[in-house]
Every structure is written in C-alpha cells, then in structure tokens.
Design a protein around this motif. Sequence first.
Motif, short mmCIF file in Angstrom:
data_model
loop_
_atom_site.label_atom_id
_atom_site.label_comp_id
_atom_site.label_asym_id
_atom_site.label_seq_id
_atom_site.Cartn_x
_atom_site.Cartn_y
_atom_site.Cartn_z
N THR A 1 45.95 46.32 50.15
CA THR A 1 45.49 46.64 48.80
C THR A 1 44.01 46.96 48.84
O THR A 1 43.30 46.61 49.81
CB THR A 1 45.72 45.46 47.84
N GLU B 1 41.68 45.59 47.20
CA GLU B 1 40.94 44.34 47.28
C GLU B 1 40.93 43.79 48.70
O GLU B 1 39.88 43.36 49.21
CB GLU B 1 41.55 43.29 46.33
N LYS C 1 41.98 37.82 44.09
CA LYS C 1 42.62 37.93 42.78
C LYS C 1 43.97 38.65 42.80
O LYS C 1 44.63 38.72 41.79
CB LYS C 1 41.67 38.71 41.83
N LEU D 1 44.38 42.00 43.35
CA LEU D 1 44.17 43.24 42.62
C LEU D 1 44.35 44.46 43.51
O LEU D 1 44.12 44.41 44.71
CB LEU D 1 42.75 43.26 42.03
N GLY D 2 44.74 45.56 42.89
CA GLY D 2 44.85 46.83 43.59
C GLY D 2 46.24 47.07 44.15
O GLY D 2 47.07 46.17 44.25
N CYS E 1 37.03 50.92 45.19
CA CYS E 1 37.26 50.26 43.90
C CYS E 1 37.41 51.26 42.77
O CYS E 1 38.31 51.14 41.93
CB CYS E 1 36.11 49.29 43.61
N GLN F 1 40.76 52.89 42.14
CA GLN F 1 41.81 52.08 41.52
C GLN F 1 41.29 51.33 40.29
O GLN F 1 41.88 50.33 39.87
CB GLN F 1 42.40 51.11 42.54
N LEU G 1 38.78 49.40 39.80
CA LEU G 1 38.34 48.04 40.06
C LEU G 1 36.83 48.01 40.18
O LEU G 1 36.18 49.04 40.30
CB LEU G 1 38.97 47.51 41.36
N TRP H 1 37.02 42.44 41.09
CA TRP H 1 37.47 42.04 39.76
C TRP H 1 37.82 43.26 38.93
O TRP H 1 37.54 44.40 39.33
CB TRP H 1 36.41 41.20 39.06
N GLN H 2 38.44 43.03 37.80
CA GLN H 2 38.83 44.11 36.89
C GLN H 2 38.69 43.64 35.45
O GLN H 2 39.00 42.49 35.12
CB GLN H 2 40.28 44.53 37.15
N LYS I 1 39.34 43.51 31.30
CA LYS I 1 40.56 43.25 30.54
C LYS I 1 40.92 44.43 29.64
O LYS I 1 40.06 45.16 29.18
CB LYS I 1 40.38 42.00 29.67
#
Length: 362
Positions: free
Chosen positions: A102, A104, A134, A136-137, A157, A160, A162, A180-181, A183
């Motif tokens: 991923t 991340e 996390k 993510l991705g 990042c 995607q 991020l 991180w991403q 909300k």
Amino acid sequence: MDLMILDASFAPLGVVDAFISLQWTRRYYEVGSFELHTDMAWYDLLRQGRYVYRNDAVEVGVIEGLSYEQGETEEQLTVSGRFLECLLERRVIPQRMELAGTAEQICRTLVDQMAIHPQEPARAIPKLALGAEKGLGTETTCQCGGETLLEKLQELCQSQELSFALRYDYENDEMLFEVWQGKDRTQGQKENGWAVFSRGQENLLTSDYSVDEQDYRNFAYVVGEAEQGQTPVCVTVDRTNGRDRRELYVDASSVKREVDGETMTDEAYRQALWQKGLEALDGYRRVEAYNHAIDPNANLMYKTHYNLGDICTVIQEKIGLVAEKRIEEVREAVEADGLAVEMTFGEDYVSLGKAIKREVNA
C-alpha cells in the motif's frame, strides 16, 4: 499564545510570550510553513533556536531564516521556516529501488530505510521513529531512485489523496512519522458530522473562486523501457471522470524491468508504470481555487468540526456552485486582535442544483 523555542536537540531554550504576528500555514500535500514577526527583545533566543513548538498545534516549525529590519522609529525581527517534514528533504534515495504494497507501507519502508535504520548509520535522523500504522492506501508497485525522500513521499501520498506528518512527541522526545488522511464531512456520508460553509450558515467572511485549465491533463499514455527487438510496454491512466479527455505522454523508460538482479513480472511492471503515470498526472491538475476567510467562532469550530485535510461542502449561491473539496491549506494569522483563518480547498465541484437535490433526498 506562547511559543517555546527549542535547540537542535529539542531542549527548551525559552519562551516567546509576546509578538507582533504569527503566520502559521498548514498544507495537506506539501510542507507547511511559518513566519514570526516580533521585536528585538527575542533576538538572542531566536538566533540560538532551531525549532518553534506550540502546545496548541500538531506541527513544529524548523527555523530556516532570520532577518532584522530597522525603520525610522522601530526595529523588527522576522523568523521563518517550514514544518518538521522538511527534514525529510535532507535525505535522498541514492539507488534504484522497487517497492510493492500500500502507499502507506511503501512510505514507511522508505523512511525506515533512508532515515531511521539506513545502511550508513550517519544518515539516520536523530529521534525519528515510525508511528502507528493506519492501514491507509491501496496496493501499488513503484520504483524510485534519485529523488529526495520528501519528493517521493509527496508523490506517493498525493496519488492516493493521503498526507504524512512528523509529529513531535514532547513527552517521549521523539519524532513520529505517520501517514494520515482527512475526514469526509460531506452530506453524502454518515460517519462524520457535516461541515457546510456558506453565507447562509454565516460562517464565511469572504470568498473568491478561480479556475485555470490551461495545463490540465487527465489521461496518460505511459511508455516503459524498450527491450531489444520489442515494442515498449504502454499502459494508460484514465482520470477523466466524465470530463473531456486531455492526454499526456509520459516517458517512463526510467522504470526498469530488472532491479537488483531480479526481473519483475509483467503485472508488476505494468503496475509500476501505472503508478508513474498517476504521479505524472498530479503535476497537471485542474487548478480550481476556492479561497475563504472563515469565522473560527461561528457554528463550526476550527479543529473541532473541520480541520486540514477534511472534505467539506462550500456553497457559493451567487455563482451557482457547490464545492465538495478537501481543505488543502489553512492559513492561521495570530495577531493582537485574535485569530484569523483562511482556507484553500482542492478539486472538483458539483452544480448547485445537484447539491440541493441531493440534500433534499438525503
């Protein structure tokens, strides 16, 4: 607001408890920056300092510039710099690498190998560690080499949606790298509270809108290396999303089939080319800017109901647009009369009619 000044080892040197103004600019895809204007009373402290720490902010400023100005009646000191993530610009990826996982996972691997546990110990950045993962991705394959560590992390990042950060843990005295991403706070989801900005909500002070499509591209032909006697592999990346196609040619001959004596599978090679094209298209984005001065004390509270990276809804009735965009930049201005917040939102919008219809049917 007090600003703690830290030395190169993050040890406290002193506190700046009075200043003329502080510009604190937070960015989602790029490194944030700051500019502090104060008087000469703090010159010795700031000249010795390396970092600016705020107990009400997640970012830490790295002092990169200092200037002195003498006017007819007053003297002023200006200190400027970027946030901790700029330290990752000080490391390069010296040899070609092929990484899969991923976005991340790839970012964490790069930071670990280039700046935490590098083969050459002198390359390690003191106090840097990996924070929590996390999940993510999405899965991808990429090649890198020759870029700075910061550049490659930004490319991965942004492709995607991020972001990443170096969070300084003051109690444990370490910098934690985390992907991180923001909300989703739009009206089409139910996990988070909605964040809607408009004149009707009485939380927009000023606003402006502009769009520039001159360099915009949304479809890439990505051509890899040519093997002897064969036609180069070509993959396409389609980000038209219903818009008219605007094509880009990407020479990806730098993406090699063989890395460190190992030959990639056809599927992995095509995935690496696709990732290269995705990153290239990010350099030709549709420049659509929504800039807004927000009342931080209105019905939506800054850092409580919305924050950097969140996707929010902005209604501009006068020009018939509703934006569902990510907050890509927040400019905090702290002066004698209080805090002012200005935000810049990212891409994509829907028509006012569609937004109203969806809200009614929600």
